[in-house]
Design a protein around this motif. Structure first.
Motif, PDB file in Angstrom:
ATOM      1  N   GLY A  53       0.766  -1.234   0.000  1.00 14.89           N
ATOM      2  CA  GLY A  53       0.000   0.000   0.000  1.00 14.89           C
ATOM      3  C   GLY A  53       0.797   1.285   0.000  1.00 14.89           C
ATOM      4  N   LEU A  54       2.107   1.233  -0.258  1.00 19.74           N
ATOM      5  CA  LEU A  54       2.919   2.446  -0.236  1.00 19.74           C
ATOM      6  C   LEU A  54       3.193   2.929  -1.663  1.00 19.74           C
ATOM      7  CD1 LEU A  54       5.502   1.573   2.568  1.00 19.74           C
ATOM      8  CD2 LEU A  54       3.325   2.781   2.754  1.00 19.74           C
ATOM      9  N   PHE A  55       3.147   4.245  -1.846  1.00 22.14           N
ATOM     10  CA  PHE A  55       3.469   4.829  -3.143  1.00 22.14           C
ATOM     11  C   PHE A  55       4.587   5.852  -2.980  1.00 22.14           C
ATOM     12  CE2 PHE A  55      -0.172   7.112  -1.350  1.00 22.14           C
ATOM     13  CZ  PHE A  55       0.218   8.451  -1.415  1.00 22.14           C
ATOM     14  N   GLY A  56       5.466   5.947  -3.979  1.00 25.74           N
ATOM     15  CA  GLY A  56       6.666   6.765  -3.885  1.00 25.74           C
ATOM     16  C   GLY A  56       6.430   8.211  -4.289  1.00 25.74           C
ATOM     17  N   ILE A  57       7.055   9.123  -3.558  1.00 23.84           N
ATOM     18  CA  ILE A  57       7.037  10.540  -3.913  1.00 23.84           C
ATOM     19  C   ILE A  57       8.448  11.105  -3.775  1.00 23.84           C
ATOM     20  CG2 ILE A  57       4.630  10.918  -3.262  1.00 23.84           C
ATOM     21  CD1 ILE A  57       5.651  12.187  -0.666  1.00 23.84           C
ATOM     22  N   GLU A  58       8.777  12.063  -4.629  1.00 29.21           N
ATOM     23  CA  GLU A  58      10.056  12.751  -4.520  1.00 29.21           C
ATOM     24  C   GLU A  58       9.952  13.818  -3.436  1.00 29.21           C
ATOM     25  OE1 GLU A  58      11.162  14.387  -8.250  1.00 29.21           O
ATOM     26  OE2 GLU A  58      11.174  12.459  -9.293  1.00 29.21           O
ATOM     27  N   ARG A  59      10.881  13.808  -2.515  1.00 28.56           N
ATOM     28  CA  ARG A  59      10.850  14.752  -1.408  1.00 28.56           C
ATOM     29  C   ARG A  59      11.219  16.153  -1.886  1.00 28.56           C
ATOM     30  NH1 ARG A  59      11.167  12.686   3.758  1.00 28.56           N
ATOM     31  NH2 ARG A  59      12.400  14.478   4.423  1.00 28.56           N
ATOM     32  N   ASP A  60      10.508  17.145  -1.311  1.00 27.19           N
ATOM     33  CA  ASP A  60      10.863  18.559  -1.491  1.00 27.19           C
ATOM     34  C   ASP A  60      10.953  18.969  -2.954  1.00 27.19           C
ATOM     35  OD1 ASP A  60      11.128  18.830   1.336  1.00 27.19           O
ATOM     36  OD2 ASP A  60      13.117  17.938   1.201  1.00 27.19           O
ATOM     37  N   SER A  61       9.974  18.551  -3.740  1.00 25.26           N
ATOM     38  CA  SER A  61       9.941  18.969  -5.134  1.00 25.26           C
ATOM     39  C   SER A  61       8.494  19.182  -5.561  1.00 25.26           C
ATOM     40  CB  SER A  61      10.595  17.914  -6.042  1.00 25.26           C
ATOM     41  OG  SER A  61       9.768  16.775  -6.175  1.00 25.26           O
ATOM     42  N   ARG A  62       8.304  20.027  -6.584  1.00 20.69           N
ATOM     43  CA  ARG A  62       6.964  20.260  -7.118  1.00 20.69           C
ATOM     44  C   ARG A  62       6.376  18.972  -7.684  1.00 20.69           C
ATOM     45  NH1 ARG A  62       4.988  25.343  -8.051  1.00 20.69           N
ATOM     46  NH2 ARG A  62       6.352  27.092  -7.513  1.00 20.69           N
ATOM     47  N   ARG A  63       7.215  18.212  -8.371  1.00 17.08           N
ATOM     48  CA  ARG A  63       6.723  16.959  -8.938  1.00 17.08           C
ATOM     49  C   ARG A  63       6.300  15.994  -7.837  1.00 17.08           C
ATOM     50  NH1 ARG A  63      10.104  13.632 -13.414  1.00 17.08           N
ATOM     51  NH2 ARG A  63      11.494  13.207 -11.651  1.00 17.08           N
ATOM     52  N   GLY A  64       7.063  15.953  -6.727  1.00 15.92           N
ATOM     53  CA  GLY A  64       6.681  15.102  -5.608  1.00 15.92           C
ATOM     54  C   GLY A  64       5.356  15.520  -5.009  1.00 15.92           C
ATOM     55  N   ALA A  65       5.137  16.832  -4.868  1.00 18.48           N
ATOM     56  CA  ALA A  65       3.868  17.320  -4.321  1.00 18.48           C
ATOM     57  C   ALA A  65       2.708  16.953  -5.239  1.00 18.48           C
ATOM     58  CB  ALA A  65       3.938  18.829  -4.124  1.00 18.48           C
ATOM     59  N   ALA A  66       2.922  17.095  -6.557  1.00 16.44           N
ATOM     60  CA  ALA A  66       1.870  16.753  -7.509  1.00 16.44           C
ATOM     61  C   ALA A  66       1.567  15.253  -7.468  1.00 16.44           C
ATOM     62  CB  ALA A  66       2.286  17.173  -8.915  1.00 16.44           C
ATOM     63  N   THR A  67       2.609  14.436  -7.344  1.00 17.09           N
ATOM     64  CA  THR A  67       2.407  12.988  -7.254  1.00 17.09           C
ATOM     65  C   THR A  67       1.631  12.625  -5.994  1.00 17.09           C
ATOM     66  OG1 THR A  67       4.454  12.555  -8.463  1.00 17.09           O
ATOM     67  CG2 THR A  67       3.573  10.747  -7.142  1.00 17.09           C
ATOM     68  N   PHE A  68       1.983  13.267  -4.867  1.00 14.73           N
ATOM     69  CA  PHE A  68       1.273  12.995  -3.619  1.00 14.73           C
ATOM     70  C   PHE A  68      -0.216  13.274  -3.773  1.00 14.73           C
ATOM     71  CE2 PHE A  68      -0.557  14.741   0.298  1.00 14.73           C
ATOM     72  CZ  PHE A  68      -0.462  13.637   1.127  1.00 14.73           C
ATOM     73  N   LEU A  69      -0.568  14.415  -4.353  1.00 21.87           N
ATOM     74  CA  LEU A  69      -1.980  14.761  -4.510  1.00 21.87           C
ATOM     75  C   LEU A  69      -2.677  13.800  -5.464  1.00 21.87           C
ATOM     76  CD1 LEU A  69      -1.841  18.657  -4.657  1.00 21.87           C
ATOM     77  CD2 LEU A  69      -2.545  17.214  -2.745  1.00 21.87           C
ATOM     78  N   ARG A  70      -2.043  13.475  -6.574  1.00 24.59           N
ATOM     79  CA  ARG A  70      -2.669  12.588  -7.557  1.00 24.59           C
ATOM     80  C   ARG A  70      -2.889  11.191  -6.976  1.00 24.59           C
ATOM     81  NH1 ARG A  70       1.084  12.682 -10.940  1.00 24.59           N
ATOM     82  NH2 ARG A  70       2.029  10.649 -10.495  1.00 24.59           N
ATOM     83  N   GLU A  71      -1.842  10.616  -6.354  1.00 28.52           N
ATOM     84  CA  GLU A  71      -1.965   9.269  -5.805  1.00 28.52           C
ATOM     85  C   GLU A  71      -2.936   9.234  -4.630  1.00 28.52           C
ATOM     86  OE1 GLU A  71      -0.364   6.329  -6.890  1.00 28.52           O
ATOM     87  OE2 GLU A  71       0.046   7.596  -8.627  1.00 28.52           O
ATOM     88  N   SER A  72      -2.885  10.264  -3.801  1.00 25.18           N
ATOM     89  CA  SER A  72      -3.767  10.299  -2.627  1.00 25.18           C
ATOM     90  C   SER A  72      -5.229  10.406  -3.044  1.00 25.18           C
ATOM     91  CB  SER A  72      -3.393  11.469  -1.725  1.00 25.18           C
ATOM     92  OG  SER A  72      -2.101  11.311  -1.189  1.00 25.18           O
ATOM     93  N   ARG A  73      -5.510  11.245  -4.028  1.00 24.55           N
ATOM     94  CA  ARG A  73      -6.888  11.362  -4.500  1.00 24.55           C
ATOM     95  C   ARG A  73      -7.376  10.046  -5.084  1.00 24.55           C
ATOM     96  NH1 ARG A  73      -7.235  16.315  -8.371  1.00 24.55           N
ATOM     97  NH2 ARG A  73      -9.470  15.866  -8.267  1.00 24.55           N
ATOM     98  N   GLY A  74      -6.507   9.351  -5.802  1.00 26.46           N
ATOM     99  CA  GLY A  74      -6.886   8.052  -6.336  1.00 26.46           C
ATOM    100  C   GLY A  74      -7.173   7.041  -5.236  1.00 26.46           C
ATOM    101  N   VAL A  75      -6.331   7.049  -4.201  1.00 26.23           N
ATOM    102  CA  VAL A  75      -6.544   6.150  -3.065  1.00 26.23           C
ATOM    103  C   VAL A  75      -7.860   6.475  -2.367  1.00 26.23           C
ATOM    104  CG1 VAL A  75      -5.728   5.720  -0.708  1.00 26.23           C
ATOM    105  CG2 VAL A  75      -4.137   5.549  -2.631  1.00 26.23           C
TER     106      VAL A  75
END
Length: 272
Positions: A103-125
């Protein structure tokens, strides 16, 4: 389920998650915490009751390396019927690819792309019925006594964008009481419903969430300072006593005195 727009397809982490593997690693983390801690405890007046079906974001402070293990123990013991997910550093996920299957998904720390990935994956979850997203929202190790509490903005963005998801503050800390091993303590706060505050800005949400978590951290700190196990429910009983020659000597004294031997230094407890 969606956040008001078009339906969100399940992200890869949802498709790859294997419940049997989650249960296995939940057992592994339970054994690890049993060895490392005197007990894992939940504040009695801070238990969590959730309405069925709605997705949940549990956001917590981040005082220790043990936090992910604690999350897994809580998720598998308290919410076995709710699929659990959470972010992890992308580099760590590359090294330990099996974590995508728990159940874990990867995000890049301290980057705009990481923040966007967090929001996209979290909304999907969170589009999945009954899903739980667990987030160490401070983003880095922080002493549980530091005030004011400062959270990364990701959870506030989710509060503003996914009104279906309840938000639950979770305070954790690991104090030493009377034994050579520490206690693992936690306290859930009451769920916060974004539906009751539509239109609130991300900045406003961030302040609300920080205040709610700080309140639970203060209440947990007060209970921890009391050193009173009666203020907690014991989820897992752990390591008791010193061991070795010292406990052998104590056991012999108890036997000679006709007393029952208790390995701990405090009063005997019954695990629940």
């Amino acid at each position: 389920m969606s956040d008001g727009g078009s339906p969100i397809p399940p992200p890869e982490v949802v498709r790859r998650r294997k419940p049997a593997l989650v249960r296995f690693f939940g057992g592994v983390m339970t054994r690890q915490m049993r060895k490392a801690f005197h007990a894992v405890r939940i504040a009695r007046d801070g238990r969590l009751r959730l309405p069925p079906g709605r997705p949940v974001i549990v956001y917590l402070n981040h005082p220790s390396w043990w936090d992910p293990a604690f999350i897994m123990v809580l998720a598998t013991h308290l919410f076995p019927d709710r699929p659990g997910f959470g972010p992890i550093d992308a580099e760590a996920l590359k090294r330990y690819r099996f974590m995508a299957r728990i159940g874990l998904f990867g995000i890049e720390r301290d980057s705009r792309r990481g923040a966007a990935t967090f929001l996209r994956e979290s909304r999907g979850v969170l589009a999945q019925r009954g899903a739980m997203l667990w987030v160490t929202a401070e983003g880095h190790f922080t002493d549980a006594r530091v005030r004011p509490v400062s959270l990364r903005p990701g959870v506030a963005h989710l509060a503003a964008r996914v009104p279906d998801a309840l938000l639950v503050p979770l305070a954790v800390e690991y104090p030493f009481w009377d034994e050579r091993t520490p206690e693992a303590l936690c306290r859930f706060g009451p769920p916060i419903d974004p539906r009751a505050a539509s239109g609130r800005s991300v900045e406003s949400w961030k302040a609300v969430l920080e205040e709610a978590l700080a309140t639970q951290m203060d209440l947990l700190a007060d209970a921890a300072r009391s050193r009173d196990p009666a203020r907690f429910d014991t989820l897992i009983g752990g390591t008791v006593g010193v061991g070795g020659i010292y406990d052998l000597w104590r056991r012999g004294r108890a036997w000679l005195g006709g007393r029952r031997f208790h390995a701990g230094h405090g009063a005997p407890e019954d695990s629940q």
